[in-house]
Design an enzyme around this catalytic site. Structure first.
Site, PDB file in Angstrom:
ATOM      1  N   ASP A 133       0.655  -1.180  -0.329  1.00 35.68           N
ATOM      2  CA  ASP A 133      -0.130   0.192  -0.376  1.00 35.68           C
ATOM      3  C   ASP A 133       1.079   1.127   0.333  1.00 35.68           C
ATOM      4  O   ASP A 133       2.093   1.055   0.819  1.00 35.68           O
ATOM      5  CB  ASP A 133      -0.639   0.011   1.558  1.00 35.68           C
ATOM      6  CG  ASP A 133      -2.205   0.903   1.265  1.00 35.68           C
ATOM      7  OD1 ASP A 133      -2.122   1.603   0.140  1.00 35.68           O
ATOM      8  OD2 ASP A 133      -3.030   1.592   2.213  1.00 35.68           O
ATOM      9  N   HIS A 150       2.510   3.041  -9.167  1.00 37.76           N
ATOM     10  CA  HIS A 150       2.462   2.067  -9.056  1.00 37.76           C
ATOM     11  C   HIS A 150       3.626   1.597 -10.369  1.00 37.76           C
ATOM     12  O   HIS A 150       4.654   0.153  -9.669  1.00 37.76           O
ATOM     13  CB  HIS A 150       1.516   1.902  -9.927  1.00 37.76           C
ATOM     14  CG  HIS A 150       0.168   2.265  -9.199  1.00 37.76           C
ATOM     15  ND1 HIS A 150      -0.546   2.164  -7.628  1.00 37.76           N
ATOM     16  CD2 HIS A 150      -1.087   2.481  -9.414  1.00 37.76           C
ATOM     17  CE1 HIS A 150      -1.804   2.106  -7.073  1.00 37.76           C
ATOM     18  NE2 HIS A 150      -1.417   3.276  -9.056  1.00 37.76           N
ATOM     19  N   LEU A 189      10.956 -20.944  -4.787  1.00 37.49           N
ATOM     20  CA  LEU A 189       9.400 -19.859  -3.839  1.00 37.49           C
ATOM     21  C   LEU A 189       8.799 -19.705  -4.921  1.00 37.49           C
ATOM     22  O   LEU A 189       8.268 -19.437  -6.165  1.00 37.49           O
ATOM     23  CB  LEU A 189      10.209 -18.846  -3.864  1.00 37.49           C
ATOM     24  CG  LEU A 189       9.209 -17.503  -3.137  1.00 37.49           C
ATOM     25  CD1 LEU A 189       8.749 -17.419  -2.385  1.00 37.49           C
ATOM     26  CD2 LEU A 189       9.713 -16.135  -4.242  1.00 37.49           C
TER      27      LEU A 189
HETATM   28  C1  IPE Z   1      -5.094  -2.780  -0.614  1.00 38.13           C
HETATM   29  O1  IPE Z   1      -5.293  -1.404  -0.162  1.00 38.13           O
HETATM   30  C2  IPE Z   1      -5.715  -3.109  -2.165  1.00 38.13           C
HETATM   31  C3  IPE Z   1      -4.157  -3.365  -2.075  1.00 38.13           C
HETATM   32  C4  IPE Z   1      -2.550  -3.454  -2.048  1.00 38.13           C
HETATM   33  C5  IPE Z   1      -4.061  -4.534  -4.210  1.00 38.13           C
HETATM   34  P1  IPE Z   1      -6.071  -0.416  -0.829  1.00 38.13           P
HETATM   35  O2  IPE Z   1      -5.498   0.623  -0.725  1.00 38.13           O
HETATM   36  O3  IPE Z   1      -7.327  -0.446  -2.158  1.00 38.13           O
HETATM   37  O4  IPE Z   1      -7.025  -0.384   0.334  1.00 38.13           O
HETATM   38  P2  IPE Z   1      -8.042   0.279   1.610  1.00 38.13           P
HETATM   39  O5  IPE Z   1      -9.002   1.186   0.111  1.00 38.13           O
HETATM   40  O6  IPE Z   1      -7.318   2.026   1.462  1.00 38.13           O
HETATM   41  O7  IPE Z   1      -8.166  -0.126   2.400  1.00 38.13           O
HETATM   42  C1  IPE Z   2      -1.700   0.246  -3.042  1.00 36.73           C
HETATM   43  O1  IPE Z   2      -1.245   1.479  -3.127  1.00 36.73           O
HETATM   44  C2  IPE Z   2      -1.658   0.260  -4.863  1.00 36.73           C
HETATM   45  C3  IPE Z   2      -3.264  -1.315  -5.432  1.00 36.73           C
HETATM   46  C4  IPE Z   2      -4.729  -0.930  -4.304  1.00 36.73           C
HETATM   47  C5  IPE Z   2      -3.225  -1.180  -6.779  1.00 36.73           C
HETATM   48  P1  IPE Z   2      -2.437   2.469  -3.960  1.00 36.73           P
HETATM   49  O2  IPE Z   2      -2.461   3.222  -4.896  1.00 36.73           O
HETATM   50  O3  IPE Z   2      -3.544   2.330  -2.587  1.00 36.73           O
HETATM   51  O4  IPE Z   2      -1.454   3.858  -2.619  1.00 36.73           O
HETATM   52  P2  IPE Z   2      -2.544   4.735  -1.480  1.00 36.73           P
HETATM   53  O5  IPE Z   2      -2.819   3.971  -0.573  1.00 36.73           O
HETATM   54  O6  IPE Z   2      -3.896   5.586  -2.384  1.00 36.73           O
HETATM   55  O7  IPE Z   2      -1.441   6.173  -1.220  1.00 36.73           O
HETATM   56 MG    MG Z   3      -3.993   2.342  -0.916  1.00 39.24          MG
END
Ligand code: IPE
Ligand code: IPE
Ligand code: MG
Length: 254
Positions: A22, A39, A133
């Protein structure tokens, strides 16, 4: 500089590590960039952490790459993520293969565009005979979706007379999940300072040790992984018993 790796007890590695990657969006925003830029840099962390787990000898690594709920993000971000996924899979398959890494995918593949499914099918096939792995990508995955699928399949098998409802155990249910062939994660890491599970492996994480760090995913590297593993190794995993019971068991087993 000494690596934290030297402090890891290789005999007591978590057999399965699961990571909620995240913070890509916030990382990019902090740099005045578009979310996709985050990303894009997150892929570098994936590469580094997969390599780190393979080097240590971890058996299973599950990465939460895209949730069912993430489909509700702006179309441009979703498309960008799918393209990044396909590009990465195509680019990295050779390296996975060279390092004896076996790819698995969990999630609702029917939701993915055909070009992404095709790239995944190829990579799954190419790495299918590897024995190192196990890299499990959670894509278009959510735990509640998975549980509903499992319940439907169990119901169908009961209806077809293949299983007797009275014989259903916890292992039966585990076996019907998309993670049926993998052990439950022992360590779950979430980056970027969020303290929630976000619909990830709800059943499988029942006794996992949870580790949260403020580090944003694009900044997460092997040293951060080692820190999480060292933290894991300091914990007493009681599984409902008392600390005294565990100590007695250790004495008996010695
Ligand atoms: C969880 O992250 C999903 C992934 C890392 C793929 P999100 O950023 O989507 O989760 P929430 O919305 O903050 O709970
Ligand atoms: C995690 O990073 C990646 C995915 C959920 C695809 P986020 O895109 O959720 O990044 P934040 O949480 O908005 O910073
Ligand atoms: Mg996120």
């Amino acid at each position: 500089m000494r690596s934290r790796k030297d402090h890891i007890d290789l005999q007591r590695l978590p057999s399965h590590i699961a990571i909620i990657m995240d913070g890509n969006g916030r990382w990019a925003k902090e740099k005045g960039q578009d979310r996709l830029y985050g990303h894009f840099h997150g892929v570098e962390s994936v590469r580094n952490i997969v390599e780190g787990c393979a080097e240590l000898g971890v058996g299973y690594l599950t990465l939460y790459a895209f949730s069912t709920e993430n489909w509700d993000r702006p179309q441009q971000e979703v498309t960008g993520l799918m393209e990044l996924l396909v590009e990465t899979i195509r680019k990295e398959t050779e390296t996975l293969n060279r390092n004896n890494i076996k790819l698995h995918v969990i999630g609702d593949m029917n939701m993915l565009p055909e070009y992404a499914r095709q790239a995944l099918r190829e990579s799954l096939e190419i790495t299918s005979r590897n024995t190192g792995l196990n890299l499990i990508m959670a894509l278009s995955y959510s735990s509640r979706w998975e549980l509903v699928q499992a319940v439907k399949h169990i119901a169908e098998d009961v209806k077809a007379g293949k299983i007797d409802p009275a014989s259903i155990t916890q292992d039966t249910l585990s076996g019907y999940l998309s993670t049926g062939n993998f052990p439950d994660p022992e360590l779950m890491i979430r980056t970027s300072g969020e303290y929630r599970i976000s619909n990830f492996l709800l059943y499988q994480l029942a006794y996992a040790e949870l580790y949260f760090t403020n580090v944003r995913w694009p900044d997460f590297r092997k040293e951060n992984l080692y820190e999480a593993i060292i933290d894991f190794q300091k914990r007493e995993r009681r599984f409902g018993k008392t600390g005294d019971q565990l100590q007695q068991e250790t004495v008996v087993n010695q």
